[in-house]
Design a protein around this motif. Structure first.
Motif, mmCIF file in Angstrom:
data_model
loop_
_atom_site.group_PDB
_atom_site.id
_atom_site.type_symbol
_atom_site.label_atom_id
_atom_site.label_comp_id
_atom_site.label_asym_id
_atom_site.label_seq_id
_atom_site.Cartn_x
_atom_site.Cartn_y
_atom_site.Cartn_z
ATOM 1 N N GLN A 1 -9.703 -6.235 -52.552
ATOM 2 C CA GLN A 1 -10.193 -7.503 -53.041
ATOM 3 C C GLN A 1 -9.716 -8.761 -52.366
ATOM 4 O O GLN A 1 -10.590 -9.908 -52.264
ATOM 5 N N ILE A 2 -8.435 -8.917 -52.063
ATOM 6 C CA ILE A 2 -7.780 -10.176 -51.886
ATOM 7 C C ILE A 2 -7.054 -10.195 -50.133
ATOM 8 O O ILE A 2 -6.473 -9.407 -50.186
ATOM 9 N N ASN A 3 -7.639 -11.048 -49.533
ATOM 10 C CA ASN A 3 -7.342 -11.233 -48.060
ATOM 11 C C ASN A 3 -6.076 -12.177 -48.152
ATOM 12 O O ASN A 3 -6.099 -13.239 -48.946
ATOM 13 N N ILE A 4 -5.376 -11.989 -47.189
ATOM 14 C CA ILE A 4 -4.305 -13.026 -46.902
ATOM 15 C C ILE A 4 -4.243 -13.543 -45.322
ATOM 16 O O ILE A 4 -3.759 -12.942 -44.762
ATOM 17 N N PRO A 5 -5.176 -14.364 -45.232
ATOM 18 C CA PRO A 5 -5.388 -14.895 -43.742
ATOM 19 C C PRO A 5 -4.319 -15.974 -43.578
ATOM 20 O O PRO A 5 -4.592 -17.178 -43.548
ATOM 21 N N LEU A 6 -3.077 -15.513 -43.120
ATOM 22 C CA LEU A 6 -1.955 -16.442 -42.983
ATOM 23 C C LEU A 6 -1.455 -15.992 -41.570
ATOM 24 O O LEU A 6 -1.389 -14.903 -41.302
ATOM 25 N N VAL A 7 -0.706 -17.071 -41.185
ATOM 26 C CA VAL A 7 -0.271 -16.840 -39.726
ATOM 27 C C VAL A 7 1.318 -17.411 -40.044
ATOM 28 O O VAL A 7 1.513 -18.339 -40.357
ATOM 29 N N ILE A 8 2.269 -16.506 -39.549
ATOM 30 C CA ILE A 8 3.625 -16.832 -39.720
ATOM 31 C C ILE A 8 4.130 -16.813 -38.260
ATOM 32 O O ILE A 8 4.122 -15.820 -37.736
ATOM 33 N N ARG A 9 4.830 -18.062 -37.961
ATOM 34 C CA ARG A 9 5.397 -17.849 -36.400
ATOM 35 C C ARG A 9 6.720 -18.086 -36.596
ATOM 36 O O ARG A 9 7.606 -18.827 -37.579
ATOM 37 N N MET A 10 7.472 -17.338 -35.692
ATOM 38 C CA MET A 10 8.910 -17.548 -35.744
ATOM 39 C C MET A 10 9.583 -17.483 -34.140
ATOM 40 O O MET A 10 8.895 -16.822 -33.576
ATOM 41 N N THR A 11 10.679 -17.982 -34.154
ATOM 42 C CA THR A 11 11.356 -17.733 -32.697
ATOM 43 C C THR A 11 12.278 -16.436 -32.875
ATOM 44 O O THR A 11 12.657 -15.998 -34.000
ATOM 45 N N THR A 12 12.183 -15.884 -31.692
ATOM 46 C CA THR A 12 12.839 -14.277 -31.716
ATOM 47 C C THR A 12 13.783 -14.502 -30.144
ATOM 48 O O THR A 12 13.590 -15.426 -29.392
ATOM 49 N N GLY A 13 14.780 -13.600 -30.335
ATOM 50 C CA GLY A 13 15.423 -13.099 -29.208
ATOM 51 C C GLY A 13 16.738 -14.188 -28.747
ATOM 52 O O GLY A 13 17.008 -14.968 -29.437
ATOM 53 N N ALA A 14 17.380 -13.460 -27.773
ATOM 54 C CA ALA A 14 18.515 -14.150 -27.368
ATOM 55 C C ALA A 14 18.534 -14.736 -25.997
ATOM 56 O O ALA A 14 17.352 -15.213 -25.547
ATOM 57 N N GLY A 15 19.447 -15.114 -25.493
ATOM 58 C CA GLY A 15 19.669 -15.682 -24.090
ATOM 59 C C GLY A 15 20.076 -17.087 -24.156
ATOM 60 O O GLY A 15 19.913 -17.848 -22.963
ATOM 61 N N ARG A 16 20.334 -17.630 -25.227
ATOM 62 C CA ARG A 16 20.854 -19.260 -25.292
ATOM 63 C C ARG A 16 22.129 -19.235 -25.899
ATOM 64 O O ARG A 16 22.335 -20.332 -26.451
ATOM 65 N N GLN A 17 23.018 -18.239 -26.102
ATOM 66 C CA GLN A 17 24.264 -18.354 -26.289
ATOM 67 C C GLN A 17 24.442 -18.582 -27.878
ATOM 68 O O GLN A 17 25.115 -19.386 -28.216
ATOM 69 N N GLN B 1 23.519 -14.743 -35.337
ATOM 70 C CA GLN B 1 22.681 -14.896 -36.474
ATOM 71 C C GLN B 1 21.677 -15.656 -35.901
ATOM 72 O O GLN B 1 20.837 -16.258 -36.930
ATOM 73 N N HIS B 2 21.494 -15.961 -34.667
ATOM 74 C CA HIS B 2 20.227 -16.786 -34.170
ATOM 75 C C HIS B 2 19.521 -16.026 -33.103
ATOM 76 O O HIS B 2 18.929 -16.764 -32.246
ATOM 77 N N SER B 3 19.910 -14.899 -32.600
ATOM 78 C CA SER B 3 19.522 -14.313 -31.503
ATOM 79 C C SER B 3 18.812 -12.927 -31.351
ATOM 80 O O SER B 3 18.466 -12.455 -30.328
ATOM 81 N N HIS B 4 18.621 -12.241 -32.637
ATOM 82 C CA HIS B 4 18.036 -10.849 -32.672
ATOM 83 C C HIS B 4 16.696 -10.830 -32.402
ATOM 84 O O HIS B 4 15.931 -11.901 -32.658
ATOM 85 N N SER B 5 16.265 -9.804 -32.076
ATOM 86 C CA SER B 5 14.960 -9.438 -31.610
ATOM 87 C C SER B 5 14.331 -8.275 -32.859
ATOM 88 O O SER B 5 14.604 -7.193 -32.789
ATOM 89 N N LEU B 6 13.792 -8.842 -33.877
ATOM 90 C CA LEU B 6 13.504 -7.944 -35.073
ATOM 91 C C LEU B 6 12.079 -7.741 -35.186
ATOM 92 O O LEU B 6 11.592 -7.146 -36.259
ATOM 93 N N GLU B 7 11.326 -8.233 -34.219
ATOM 94 C CA GLU B 7 10.034 -8.186 -34.323
ATOM 95 C C GLU B 7 9.472 -6.587 -34.220
ATOM 96 O O GLU B 7 8.508 -6.344 -34.832
#
Lengths: 333, 333
Positions: free
Chosen positions: A114-130, A134-140
């Motif tokens: 019955q109920i759709n959720i047309p939502l977009v969530i954007r987020m940064t991922t990944g490492a390489g910037r030292q 707690q800011h570098s993982h790739s959990l996608e």
């Protein structure tokens, strides 16, 4: 896009900003919400200037309450809006995991459609910037485990520009993972670049000897590796998954059936990962086409370290890809 | 001078009083039957009864209009019934039949009905609050004069999401009616064992939300408070928080031997049974006689019998449809 369409120089960050701006102009139901998206201009400057143009109702700064504002995005989507929720990094999204997994992913099914959720969530991922552990993982890859949501990983300018609108038109929740090292990536993009489809993988470099299957932040390294391999006579095909859920199994198998060798390159950890899933699907769908076992190049199984040399050692690198493929081709070239 | 009994509310006419009584009886009898059907294995999973707390839902739901939205907890049969979800479709849902309001995908804890704007049936404690914030935000952004009523228990107050949401509701002046059903126990954990401050309305007040405690055993007090609060919310004054002080007479769910509370405590609260006390008041006042009461009981019994027949004759969703509604449209793999 016509072949001679005019091109502009643009960064990934600007392409993403264009996409958000375009969505805000196209649809009054769209608004952007998250930490520091407004007055600060976005922690990676993606939304810089949008507050001035669209005002605080539609470029909505939130307190540091990930669970509440992600859940509010879900509720607003259920009540007729088309929210874009930004989370600073995938690590912070864990504070909103309840809302994403228990609500966004379940409500359509739990309500009997019955109920759709047309939502977009954007987020940064990944490492390489030292930025350390707690800011570098790739959990996608974790999110790709969950039925009910879609998981996108734009790795090119065109996808940064084009995936958002398609995601907003989707009736289901879509998570977009933007690798932090991509924002400064600069290149040429057609001025009329627009929406792109989000269900198919793309072959970024055609080849015949081995399929290098990757996505997001490791696409660049993989293409670089393929170029190096070409110099030594190995013709590698590079498959950009683009979407981690639903996985485009058909395109993966199609490539492997042509090359008979596959390497999966993923910045996530190896254990219980999306790379394991891809490897399993190749095994299930193309086992007898393989000349060699599928190989995987993933991040070392350690929380991401700060020191540059350690971080580099923890991540998949072009040199590792070249070495792996060279070894594979050595036996069966 | 002695205080007047609370029934002496001037504008409580006889018809309205009887309607309130009838609503409470409807919930009670429906749930008593559900408990029987649970024992008969017709209903499975978890079943959380609202018995003892009926005055809260009856009073609160009276303040809502069709265009408003309701976000409730897993103890929501009564709320759904009063919102207009049919007894038939609720019972069929608890039977797991596809004629159920959530097509048998949700069960007792996840009643959904888009037509009456009843948005769960949310079984993560506190997890409905962010959704309600989002509903209210959407209404505010669209300049709609609507109220979102969110029900949650005293247990939710311990969740981080509660505090995040109180802050957002007040900060953004959202049209949300926060209905805290304080039944003194979060499952088996007494409020005084879980909270340093047991006056829950003070917690909302700390976020600058208009809040007050309400006698949750008195249906007239519940309705009066809800009407007053809904009026303020609807007129754009921002959120209101009502702490309904009530008590659950039955076990938390069907598997609870109630080791955590004294039977005498339960007996003491039962003296304040919202139905029995209100029925007595109305009888004393001459508003209600045996014939009226019999008519209410007969009508309710017949509605419930019909609901059971509906559920019994319901059908099972074909197994082929198992993955339907994980996503809209086509089934991704």
């Amino acid at each position: 896009m016509s072949p001679d369409a005019q091109k502009v120089k643009i960064t990934y960050r600007e392409a993403m900003r264009q996409a958000i701006r375009d969505a805000l102009i196209r649809d009054q139901r769209v608004f952007l919400m998250g930490e520091d998206v407004g007055a600060y201009g976005g922690c990676y400057a993606v939304s810089k200037g949008l507050l001035e143009e669209f005002g605080p109702d539609r470029i909505r700064d939130t307190p540091l309450s990930e669970s509440a504002f992600v859940g509010a995005g879900i509720g607003a989507a259920m009540n007729g809006m088309r929210p874009i929720v930004e989370i600073m990094t995938v690590n912070f999204s864990l504070l909103a995991l309840d809302q994403i997994v228990n609500n966004a992913a379940t409500i359509l099914h739990m309500s009997g459609g019955q109920i759709n959720i047309p939502l977009v969530i954007r987020m940064t991922t990944g490492a390489g910037r030292q930025l350390a552990a707690q800011h570098s993982h790739s959990l996608e890859g974790w999110y790709a485990h969950i039925p009910g949501i879609k998981v996108l990983a734009p790795a090119t300018l065109e996808d940064a520009r084009g995936m958002l609108w398609t995601a907003l038109e989707d009736p289901d929740p879509v998570l977009i993972f933007e690798h932090g090292t991509l924002y400064n990536m600069e290149g040429e993009m057609a001025v009329d670049a627009g929406a792109v489809e989000i269900s198919k993988a793309a072959v970024r470099r055609a080849g015949t000897d081995v399929s290098l299957i990757t996505y997001g932040g490791t696409l660049g390294k993989t293409i670089q590796a393929a170029e190096q391999l070409a110099a030594s006579g190995v013709d590698a095909e590079v498959v950009d998954l683009r979407t981690l859920r639903p996985l485009d199994t058909e395109s993966i198998l199609d490539s492997v059936m042509r090359t008979h060798r596959a390497v999966v390159i993923d910045e996530g950890w190896r254990s219980g990962s999306i790379s394991a899933e891809i490897s399993a699907r190749i095994m299930e769908g193309a086992f007898y086409e393989l000349d060699l076992p599928v190989e995987r190049i993933c991040s070392a199984e350690v929380p991401m370290p700060y020191a540059r040399h350690l971080e580099e050692a923890a991540l998949p690198q072009a040199s590792t890809i070249v070495a792996t493929v060279t070894r594979m081709m050595g036996g069966h070239g | 001078m002695a205080l007047q009994p609370t029934i002496a509310t001037p504008n409580l006419d006889a018809g309205h009083a009887i309607a309130l009584l009838r609503d409470m009886v409807r919930i009670r009898r429906f749930e008593e039957k559900a408990a029987e059907l649970y024992s008969a294995s017709k209903i499975r999973g978890f079943l959380h009864l609202y018995i003892g707390e009926e005055a809260v839902a009856v009073g609160a739901m009276r303040a809502l209009r069709p265009e408003d939205a309701v976000v409730a907890t897993y103890r929501e049969h009564g709320h759904a019934l009063l919102r207009g979800v049919s007894a038939d479709s609720i019972m069929a849902e608890m039977y797991g039949k596809q004629e159920g309001c959530s097509r048998g995908r949700g069960g007792s804890m996840h009643l959904f009905d888009a037509a009456t704007r009843f948005y769960g049936g949310n079984a993560i404690v506190g997890g409905g609050l962010p959704l309600a914030i989002g509903f209210a935000l959407a209404d505010k952004l669209q300049h709609r004069q609507r109220v979102t009523a969110c029900f949650f228990g005293d247990g939710a107050v311990a969740e981080g999401e509660f505090h995040e949401c109180m802050n957002l509701a007040a900060l953004w002046k959202l049209p949300v009616l926060l209905c805290c059903e304080n039944n003194l126990y979060a499952m088996g954990t007494a409020l005084k064992r879980a909270q340093s401050q047991t006056d829950l309305s003070l917690k909302a007040a700390a976020y600058e939300i208009a809040s007050w405690p309400v006698d949750g055993m008195d249906v007239v007090a519940c309705e009066e408070a809800a009407q007053r609060a809904a009026l303020a919310v609807r007129s754009g004054e921002g959120p209101c928080f009502l702490e309904f002080r009530t008590y659950r007479f039955r076990a938390h769910s069907m598997y609870d031997p109630q080791l955590y509370r004294d039977k005498r405590e339960v007996e003491e609260w039962k003296k304040r049974d919202p139905i029995a006390t209100f029925q007595n008041r109305l009888t004393t006042q001459g508003v209600l006689d045996d014939a009226n009461m019999k008519r209410i009981e007969d009508e309710v019994a017949s509605e419930i019998e019909k609901a059971i027949a509906f559920a019994e004759s319901g059908t099972w969703e074909p197994i082929e449809d198992l993955t339907r509604f994980a996503y809209s449209g086509e089934k991704p793999t």
